[in-house]
Write a protein that holds these residues in place. Structure first.
Motif, PDB file in Angstrom:
ATOM      1  N   LEU A 105     -48.642  62.850 -23.595  1.00  0.00           N
ATOM      2  CA  LEU A 105     -48.174  62.483 -24.930  1.00  0.00           C
ATOM      3  C   LEU A 105     -47.018  61.488 -24.848  1.00  0.00           C
ATOM      4  N   SER A 106     -46.135  61.705 -23.878  1.00  0.00           N
ATOM      5  CA  SER A 106     -45.030  60.763 -23.671  1.00  0.00           C
ATOM      6  C   SER A 106     -45.562  59.368 -23.344  1.00  0.00           C
ATOM      7  N   ARG A 107     -46.608  59.335 -22.553  1.00  0.00           N
ATOM      8  CA  ARG A 107     -47.219  58.047 -22.197  1.00  0.00           C
ATOM      9  C   ARG A 107     -47.849  57.373 -23.420  1.00  0.00           C
ATOM     10  N   ALA A 108     -48.432  58.180 -24.312  1.00  0.00           N
ATOM     11  CA  ALA A 108     -49.061  57.617 -25.519  1.00  0.00           C
ATOM     12  C   ALA A 108     -48.018  57.035 -26.467  1.00  0.00           C
ATOM     13  N   TYR A 109     -46.817  57.609 -26.478  1.00  0.00           N
ATOM     14  CA  TYR A 109     -45.757  57.152 -27.376  1.00  0.00           C
ATOM     15  C   TYR A 109     -44.891  56.034 -26.814  1.00  0.00           C
ATOM     16  N   VAL A 110     -44.995  55.731 -25.535  1.00  0.00           N
ATOM     17  CA  VAL A 110     -43.980  54.904 -24.873  1.00  0.00           C
ATOM     18  C   VAL A 110     -43.787  53.526 -25.494  1.00  0.00           C
ATOM     19  N   TYR A 111     -44.812  52.892 -25.996  1.00  0.00           N
ATOM     20  CA  TYR A 111     -44.651  51.541 -26.544  1.00  0.00           C
ATOM     21  C   TYR A 111     -44.466  51.530 -28.068  1.00  0.00           C
ATOM     22  N   SER A 112     -44.957  52.565 -28.743  1.00  0.00           N
ATOM     23  CA  SER A 112     -44.799  52.599 -30.199  1.00  0.00           C
ATOM     24  C   SER A 112     -43.519  53.320 -30.611  1.00  0.00           C
ATOM     25  N   LYS A 113     -43.198  54.409 -29.930  1.00  0.00           N
ATOM     26  CA  LYS A 113     -41.989  55.193 -30.229  1.00  0.00           C
ATOM     27  C   LYS A 113     -41.317  55.581 -28.915  1.00  0.00           C
ATOM     28  N   PRO A 114     -40.596  54.655 -28.281  1.00  0.00           N
ATOM     29  CA  PRO A 114     -40.022  54.960 -26.968  1.00  0.00           C
ATOM     30  C   PRO A 114     -38.992  56.085 -26.993  1.00  0.00           C
ATOM     31  N   ASP A 115     -38.274  56.254 -28.104  1.00  0.00           N
ATOM     32  CA  ASP A 115     -37.304  57.350 -28.187  1.00  0.00           C
ATOM     33  C   ASP A 115     -38.001  58.707 -28.157  1.00  0.00           C
ATOM     34  N   SER A 116     -39.092  58.827 -28.894  1.00  0.00           N
ATOM     35  CA  SER A 116     -39.864  60.070 -28.876  1.00  0.00           C
ATOM     36  C   SER A 116     -40.469  60.306 -27.502  1.00  0.00           C
ATOM     37  N   SER A 117     -40.937  59.244 -26.891  1.00  0.00           N
ATOM     38  CA  SER A 117     -41.501  59.344 -25.547  1.00  0.00           C
ATOM     39  C   SER A 117     -40.461  59.865 -24.567  1.00  0.00           C
ATOM     40  N   LEU A 118     -39.248  59.351 -24.669  1.00  0.00           N
ATOM     41  CA  LEU A 118     -38.163  59.773 -23.788  1.00  0.00           C
ATOM     42  C   LEU A 118     -37.830  61.249 -24.008  1.00  0.00           C
ATOM     43  N   ILE A 120     -39.759  63.671 -25.208  1.00  0.00           N
ATOM     44  CA  ILE A 120     -40.862  64.519 -24.727  1.00  0.00           C
ATOM     45  C   ILE A 120     -40.857  64.569 -23.198  1.00  0.00           C
ATOM     46  N   ALA A 121     -40.599  63.434 -22.555  1.00  0.00           N
ATOM     47  CA  ALA A 121     -40.553  63.405 -21.089  1.00  0.00           C
ATOM     48  C   ALA A 121     -39.396  64.255 -20.561  1.00  0.00           C
ATOM     49  N   GLN A 122     -38.254  64.201 -21.226  1.00  0.00           N
ATOM     50  CA  GLN A 122     -37.115  65.024 -20.811  1.00  0.00           C
ATOM     51  C   GLN A 122     -37.435  66.514 -20.940  1.00  0.00           C
ATOM     52  N   GLN A 123     -38.116  66.890 -22.001  1.00  0.00           N
ATOM     53  CA  GLN A 123     -38.511  68.291 -22.169  1.00  0.00           C
ATOM     54  C   GLN A 123     -39.492  68.709 -21.071  1.00  0.00           C
ATOM     55  N   ALA A 124     -40.404  67.809 -20.714  1.00  0.00           N
ATOM     56  CA  ALA A 124     -41.366  68.111 -19.653  1.00  0.00           C
ATOM     57  C   ALA A 124     -40.655  68.286 -18.312  1.00  0.00           C
ATOM     58  N   VAL A 125     -39.649  67.446 -18.038  1.00  0.00           N
ATOM     59  CA  VAL A 125     -38.894  67.563 -16.780  1.00  0.00           C
ATOM     60  C   VAL A 125     -38.122  68.880 -16.753  1.00  0.00           C
ATOM     61  N   GLN A 126     -37.490  69.253 -17.855  1.00  0.00           N
ATOM     62  CA  GLN A 126     -36.751  70.521 -17.917  1.00  0.00           C
ATOM     63  C   GLN A 126     -37.670  71.710 -17.667  1.00  0.00           C
ATOM     64  N   LEU A 127     -38.815  71.720 -18.328  1.00  0.00           N
ATOM     65  CA  LEU A 127     -39.768  72.807 -18.155  1.00  0.00           C
ATOM     66  C   LEU A 127     -40.310  72.834 -16.728  1.00  0.00           C
ATOM     67  N   SER A 128     -40.537  71.660 -16.149  1.00  0.00           N
ATOM     68  CA  SER A 128     -41.028  71.581 -14.769  1.00  0.00           C
ATOM     69  C   SER A 128     -40.004  72.121 -13.783  1.00  0.00           C
ATOM     70  N   ARG A 129     -38.744  71.846 -14.025  1.00  0.00           N
ATOM     71  CA  ARG A 129     -37.691  72.329 -13.118  1.00  0.00           C
ATOM     72  C   ARG A 129     -37.555  73.851 -13.204  1.00  0.00           C
ATOM     73  N   THR A 130     -37.680  74.404 -14.408  1.00  0.00           N
ATOM     74  CA  THR A 130     -37.600  75.864 -14.513  1.00  0.00           C
ATOM     75  C   THR A 130     -38.799  76.537 -13.871  1.00  0.00           C
ATOM     76  N   MET A 131     -39.953  75.874 -13.890  1.00  0.00           N
ATOM     77  CA  MET A 131     -41.169  76.414 -13.283  1.00  0.00           C
ATOM     78  C   MET A 131     -41.300  76.034 -11.802  1.00  0.00           C
ATOM     79  N   LYS A 132     -40.414  75.140 -11.330  1.00  0.00           N
ATOM     80  CA  LYS A 132     -40.482  74.593  -9.966  1.00  0.00           C
ATOM     81  C   LYS A 132     -41.853  73.930  -9.722  1.00  0.00           C
TER      82      LYS A 132
END
Length: 176
Positions: A105-118, A120-132
């Motif tokens: 989803l972050s990739r789909a938003y990157v050129y139309s809504k880069p702030d939203s993309s950023l 969503i990507a930050q949330q994915a990184v946070q969740l990934s770190r908690t899940m290792k």
């Protein structure tokens, strides 16, 4: 110039008697101007190119129309993809599929809504770190880097992309 005015007046008189479309009137003007140019022997090469100029104008209009239609179709398809990704995130049973859907989803938003993309990507990184989940973290960092690049923050983009590359090398992922 007076001859052109006379041609237009004559064409309008015939238009009053028999209504014609714009294309028919343009062709009528072209044929009358071509006849006048050949009768005055001004430039035979100009006479040769007048019909092609009309054809080129018609083709430009057609190309513009087709480009607009393609734009509307692709915009509609983009909304369907985004909606389906949002549904996939909401319905995901395990966190790894949720993380991968978020990065997509972050990739789909990157050129139309880069702030939203950023975001969503930050949330994915946070969740990934908690899940290792290193693969999700690497892809999320990559999406953050691309979003920062789109926004124009190139130093931060580079640092996130390098961090993503290090994780990809660590897990042996050559695809992402």
């Amino acid at each position: 110039i007076n001859k052109f005015t006379e041609i237009k007046k004559n064409s309008r008189k015939s238009e009053d008697r028999c209504p014609k479309s714009d294309v028919t009137l343009n062709l009528l003007y072209v044929s009358q101007i071509t006849t006048w140019l050949t009768s005055t022997k001004l430039a035979c090469s100009v006479c040769f190119f007048v019909p092609y100029i009309t054809l080129i104008t018609a083709m430009r209009k057609l190309t513009f129309t087709l480009a607009l239609i393609t734009l509307f179709i692709s915009a509609s398809a983009q909304h369907k993809i985004i909606d389906s990704l949002k549904n996939a995130i909401a319905k995901a049973k395990d966190d790894t599929s949720r993380i991968l859907s978020m990065t997509t989803l972050s990739r789909a938003y990157v050129y139309s809504k880069p702030d939203s993309s950023l975001l969503i990507a930050q949330q994915a990184v946070q969740l990934s770190r908690t899940m290792k989940f290193l693969k999700g973290e690497g892809i999320g960092l990559d999406r953050e880097g691309i979003a920062f690049n789109t926004i124009g923050d190139y130093p931060r983009a580079l640092s996130y992309l390098i961090a993503s590359l290090k994780i990809a090398e660590q897990i042996g992922d050559r695809k992402e």
